[in-house]
Write a protein that holds these residues in place. Structure first.
Motif, PDB file in Angstrom:
ATOM      1  N   ALA A   1      39.685  22.017  41.528  1.00  0.00           N
ATOM      2  CA  ALA A   1      40.149  23.381  42.275  1.00  0.00           C
ATOM      3  C   ALA A   1      39.621  24.593  41.806  1.00  0.00           C
ATOM      4  CB  ALA A   1      41.508  22.942  41.954  1.00  0.00           C
ATOM      5  N   GLY A   2      38.384  24.264  40.682  1.00  0.00           N
ATOM      6  CA  GLY A   2      37.879  25.387  40.358  1.00  0.00           C
ATOM      7  C   GLY A   2      38.441  25.828  38.799  1.00  0.00           C
ATOM      8  N   TYR A   3      38.721  26.985  38.608  1.00  0.00           N
ATOM      9  CA  TYR A   3      39.151  27.631  37.094  1.00  0.00           C
ATOM     10  C   TYR A   3      40.250  28.530  37.293  1.00  0.00           C
ATOM     11  CZ  TYR A   3      34.617  25.873  35.797  1.00  0.00           C
ATOM     12  OH  TYR A   3      33.322  25.021  35.745  1.00  0.00           O
TER      13      TYR A   3
ATOM     14  N   ARG B   1      43.474  32.125  40.020  1.00  0.00           N
ATOM     15  CA  ARG B   1      42.367  31.019  40.259  1.00  0.00           C
ATOM     16  C   ARG B   1      41.104  31.607  40.680  1.00  0.00           C
ATOM     17  NH1 ARG B   1      40.974  26.857  43.953  1.00  0.00           N
ATOM     18  NH2 ARG B   1      42.024  27.627  45.735  1.00  0.00           N
TER      19      ARG B   1
ATOM     20  N   ARG C   1      25.456  30.264  44.406  1.00  0.00           N
ATOM     21  CA  ARG C   1      26.476  29.697  43.712  1.00  0.00           C
ATOM     22  C   ARG C   1      25.867  28.995  42.090  1.00  0.00           C
ATOM     23  NH1 ARG C   1      29.794  25.753  47.540  1.00  0.00           N
ATOM     24  NH2 ARG C   1      30.778  25.097  45.547  1.00  0.00           N
TER      25      ARG C   1
ATOM     26  N   ARG D   1      28.057  29.007  38.840  1.00  0.00           N
ATOM     27  CA  ARG D   1      28.472  27.825  38.510  1.00  0.00           C
ATOM     28  C   ARG D   1      28.152  27.750  36.897  1.00  0.00           C
ATOM     29  NH1 ARG D   1      25.452  24.508  41.000  1.00  0.00           N
ATOM     30  NH2 ARG D   1      26.895  24.498  42.782  1.00  0.00           N
TER      31      ARG D   1
ATOM     32  N   THR E   1      37.199  30.380  42.234  1.00  0.00           N
ATOM     33  CA  THR E   1      36.087  29.294  42.447  1.00  0.00           C
ATOM     34  C   THR E   1      34.742  29.841  42.584  1.00  0.00           C
ATOM     35  OG1 THR E   1      36.616  29.949  44.772  1.00  0.00           O
ATOM     36  CG2 THR E   1      38.272  28.547  43.924  1.00  0.00           C
ATOM     37  N   GLU E   2      33.764  28.899  42.731  1.00  0.00           N
ATOM     38  CA  GLU E   2      32.477  29.385  42.852  1.00  0.00           C
ATOM     39  C   GLU E   2      32.092  30.315  44.076  1.00  0.00           C
ATOM     40  OE1 GLU E   2      29.842  25.865  42.376  1.00  0.00           O
ATOM     41  OE2 GLU E   2      30.843  25.259  40.835  1.00  0.00           O
ATOM     42  N   THR E   3      32.544  29.801  45.172  1.00  0.00           N
ATOM     43  CA  THR E   3      32.358  30.319  46.311  1.00  0.00           C
ATOM     44  C   THR E   3      32.920  31.738  46.414  1.00  0.00           C
ATOM     45  OG1 THR E   3      32.585  28.277  47.396  1.00  0.00           O
ATOM     46  CG2 THR E   3      32.777  30.239  48.755  1.00  0.00           C
TER      47      THR E   3
END
Length: 225
Positions: free
Chosen positions: A64-66, A28, A42, A46, A30-32
């Motif tokens: 939930a992101g990617y 998984r 970010r 993004r 996430t941007e963060t």
């Protein structure tokens, strides 16, 4: 200009990690987390993640992101085998319905592929590979079959990018596309079936060999650019 360069840098870094397997299937993102690991804001992250999602290298998960698609080697082989078996059906129908304009589009595609190989535009070569097969799907004149073929093609994009790790393979694959094109012109069903089957065997074989080499760290990071 600086922001654009940063977005491209983030995109290339993530794309490399996905195609090489460094970011394993099921991971998984996430941007963060990406922004922190690369020490960037970010915004470029993004934009890079959105582009990778559009290219089917990542799966978007709402709120939930990617996630990196998770397939085993056997599943990857099954995916390519299924795709090519369905393409056998599509190309046999295309022999009957393909137009002069579509044959011209295939010829133009081959010329663009030659030029891209010569200039080393690996990502463009992958796009042209996808376009070549898509022209054949449309020529089958069957909407349901087109959707199935397109869906299977999209699912293989991540792994077709992996073929860029050995640029010399594109010359071989180009020759196979030429054989398919020539068979379509001649409307020879047997030659067409043989050409698409040869293409399938070689692509799948090379891909699995590349995956093994990547996992054994045979390639350097520079090979991906």
């Amino acid at each position: 200009m600086k922001t654009e360069s940063l977005k491209i840098k983030v995109y290339k870094s993530l794309r490399l990690d996905i195609v090489s397997g460094k970011l394993a299937g099921g991971t998984r993102i996430t941007e963060t987390a990406v922004a922190d690991s690369l020490n960037v804001s970010r915004t470029p992250v993004r934009e890079a993640l959105q582009k990778l999602s559009q290219e089917r290298l990542l799966i978007s998960i709402p709120k939930a992101g990617y996630m990196v698609e998770n397939l085993s080697d056997n599943e990857i082989q099954d995916l390519f085998t299924t795709r090519m078996e369905i393409e056998q059906i599509a190309i046999q129908k295309a022999i009957k319905y393909i137009t002069a304009e579509e044959l011209k589009n295939l010829d133009d595609n081959l010329e663009q592929t030659k030029a891209s190989i010569k200039s080393g535009e690996n990502f463009k070569i992958t796009e042209l590979d996808i376009e070549f097969h898509s022209i054949i799907y449309k020529a089958a004149r069957n909407k349901s079959l087109f959707r199935v073929c397109k869906n299977l093609s999209d699912l293989t994009i991540k792994y077709r990018h992996g073929l860029n790790l050995v640029p010399n393979l594109w010359n071989e694959l180009l020759q196979q596309h030429i054989l398919i094109y020539q068979a379509l012109i001649s409307k020879d069903r047997e030659k067409t079936a043989q050409a698409i089957a040869l293409h399938a065997r070689h692509a799948k074989s090379h891909l699995m060999d590349i995956m093994k080499k990547v996992r054994s760290d045979t390639f350097s990071r520079e090979d991906f650019y």
